[in-house]
Design an enzyme around this catalytic site. Structure first.
Site, PDB file in Angstrom:
ATOM      1  N   LYS A  49       0.843  -1.207   0.000  1.00 17.38           N
ATOM      2  CA  LYS A  49       0.000   0.000   0.000  1.00 17.38           C
ATOM      3  C   LYS A  49       0.875   1.254   0.000  1.00 17.38           C
ATOM      4  O   LYS A  49       0.582   2.225  -0.696  1.00 17.38           O
ATOM      5  CB  LYS A  49      -0.956  -0.034   1.205  1.00 17.38           C
ATOM      6  CG  LYS A  49      -2.103  -1.027   1.001  1.00 17.38           C
ATOM      7  CD  LYS A  49      -2.906  -1.352   2.253  1.00 17.38           C
ATOM      8  CE  LYS A  49      -3.878  -2.504   1.933  1.00 17.38           C
ATOM      9  NZ  LYS A  49      -4.656  -2.968   3.077  1.00 17.38           N
ATOM     10  N   GLN A  93      -5.189  -1.754   9.195  1.00 16.30           N
ATOM     11  CA  GLN A  93      -5.043  -3.084   8.601  1.00 16.30           C
ATOM     12  C   GLN A  93      -5.673  -4.148   9.505  1.00 16.30           C
ATOM     13  O   GLN A  93      -5.401  -4.196  10.700  1.00 16.30           O
ATOM     14  CB  GLN A  93      -3.554  -3.379   8.358  1.00 16.30           C
ATOM     15  CG  GLN A  93      -3.273  -4.654   7.616  1.00 16.30           C
ATOM     16  CD  GLN A  93      -3.775  -4.657   6.167  1.00 16.30           C
ATOM     17  OE1 GLN A  93      -3.846  -3.632   5.513  1.00 16.30           O
ATOM     18  NE2 GLN A  93      -4.150  -5.821   5.681  1.00 16.30           N
ATOM     19  N   ASP A 116     -11.620   2.270   3.328  1.00 15.98           N
ATOM     20  CA  ASP A 116     -11.971   0.852   3.164  1.00 15.98           C
ATOM     21  C   ASP A 116     -13.475   0.673   2.959  1.00 15.98           C
ATOM     22  O   ASP A 116     -13.922  -0.409   2.582  1.00 15.98           O
ATOM     23  CB  ASP A 116     -11.591   0.072   4.435  1.00 15.98           C
ATOM     24  CG  ASP A 116     -10.191  -0.505   4.392  1.00 15.98           C
ATOM     25  OD1 ASP A 116      -9.795  -0.999   3.327  1.00 15.98           O
ATOM     26  OD2 ASP A 116      -9.514  -0.465   5.447  1.00 15.98           O
TER      27      ASP A 116
HETATM   28  N1  GUN Z   1      -7.121  -7.083   5.576  1.00 21.55           N
HETATM   29  C1  GUN Z   1      -7.357  -7.834   4.483  1.00 21.55           C
HETATM   30  N2  GUN Z   1      -7.934  -7.088   3.516  1.00 21.55           N
HETATM   31  C2  GUN Z   1      -8.060  -5.843   4.021  1.00 21.55           C
HETATM   32  C3  GUN Z   1      -8.570  -4.625   3.483  1.00 21.55           C
HETATM   33  O1  GUN Z   1      -9.053  -4.535   2.356  1.00 21.55           O
HETATM   34  N3  GUN Z   1      -8.504  -3.557   4.325  1.00 21.55           N
HETATM   35  C4  GUN Z   1      -7.997  -3.623   5.586  1.00 21.55           C
HETATM   36  N4  GUN Z   1      -8.007  -2.525   6.322  1.00 21.55           N
HETATM   37  N5  GUN Z   1      -7.522  -4.741   6.102  1.00 21.55           N
HETATM   38  C5  GUN Z   1      -7.549  -5.833   5.313  1.00 21.55           C
END
Ligand code: GUN
Length: 279
Positions: A49, A93, A116
């Site tokens: 990211k 996350q 998200d």
């Molecule tokens: N963990 C696995 N996929 C995601 C996601 O799309 N966003 C976040 N914040 N955590 C994750």
């Protein structure tokens, strides 16, 4: 033989568009990425990211907190980020360590910075079709389906998995494009028969080799959201690729399919957050 859907290429196009828009309008855009603990998979996602932010001209602020961080400490950080004008998007996350309730943390994120789209307000907006942010993985899947030239309207779509992150919002996005949608899960009777109805089959189960050839209709579009490790510790999806690929018209590989799309859509949402906050 199926045509491979190139998630890397589609995600690159989206990141290029985000970068071009940020440069054209001279925007300063910031994304805070919060990680708690030492989950190695999460660490990889967070690094990817950050790299994508660099590619797009988005400033990333990383907060790597120790495993022992309390729920209150994390909520306090989120509140600080909510009030920070340099931070347009906040991503915490998941999964979080067990002593922290994810729901409480998600609820603390300002809906305007919730890139998200996990906050109940944004989930509700998606259900009624009045949304700013789309959930990253399902939105990425829609982009991949569009890249095949498939018109979703009137198609039989089957989603395997009913998680809040993928399955449920995936069904909503397909429904918004006028598909007939079925969501399957562990209680579904005769799963193979239901899946065989699908013109578009999306698997988000999290089990290697779960989708076999007998579950796939000839000519179906097959989207594999799975991210698993097989017996040889090799990254693989939910779909038994070698046997499903000859039956499908289009299929996503793992890696290089849905994975890169999730990050590209996160970049798009962060730019959208900046726009929303500038209004
Ligand atoms: N963990 C696995 N996929 C995601 C996601 O799309 N966003 C976040 N914040 N955590 C994750």
């Amino acid at each position: 033989m199926a045509q491979l859907i190139d998630g890397k290429a589609v995600s690159q196009r989206i990141k290029d568009e985000v970068r071009a828009e940020i440069e054209r309008d001279g925007l300063t855009v910031g994304l805070a990425v919060v990680i708690v603990g030492n989950d190695p998979a999460s660490r990889v996602y967070v690094n990817n990211k950050k790299k994508a932010c660099e590619m797009c001209g988005i400033k990333s602020y990383e907060y790597a907190l120790p495993e022992e961080t309390t729920e209150n400490e994390l909520r306090e950080l989120v509140r600080t980020l909510n009030d920070d004008p340099n931070v347009n998007g906040i991503l915490v996350q998941l999964p979080l360590p067990k002593h922290i309730t994810e729901k409480k943390i998600i609820k603390t994120i300002s809906p305007k910075k919730d890139v998200d789209a996990f906050h109940a307000e944004n989930v509700g907006r998606i259900v009624i079709g009045n949304y700013a942010f789309l959930p990253c993985t399902p939105a990425g899947v829609m982009e991949l389906i569009h890249s095949t030239g498939t018109d979703v309207a009137g198609k039989e779509c089957v989603v395997i998995g009913r998680s809040n992150i993928v399955g449920k919002p995936m069904a909503m996005l397909l429904l918004h494009e006028n598909a007939t949608v079925t969501i399957c899960h562990s209680h579904t009777k005769d799963l193979a028969a239901v899946c065989r109805r699908a013109d578009i089959l999306v698997s988000a189960v999290g089990k290697a080799d779960f989708v076999t050839a007998d579950m796939v209709k000839e000519g179906a579009v097959v989207i594999d959201v799975g991210m698993n490790r097989n017996a040889e510790n090799k990254l693989c999806g939910d779909v038994k690729f070698d046997e499903v690929e000859p039956k499908a018209s289009f299929i996503t590989p793992v890696p290089g399919g849905v994975g890169p799309m999730t990050i590209a859509m996160l970049m798009k949402n962060t730019l959208m957050a900046k726009r929303l906050q500038s209004k």
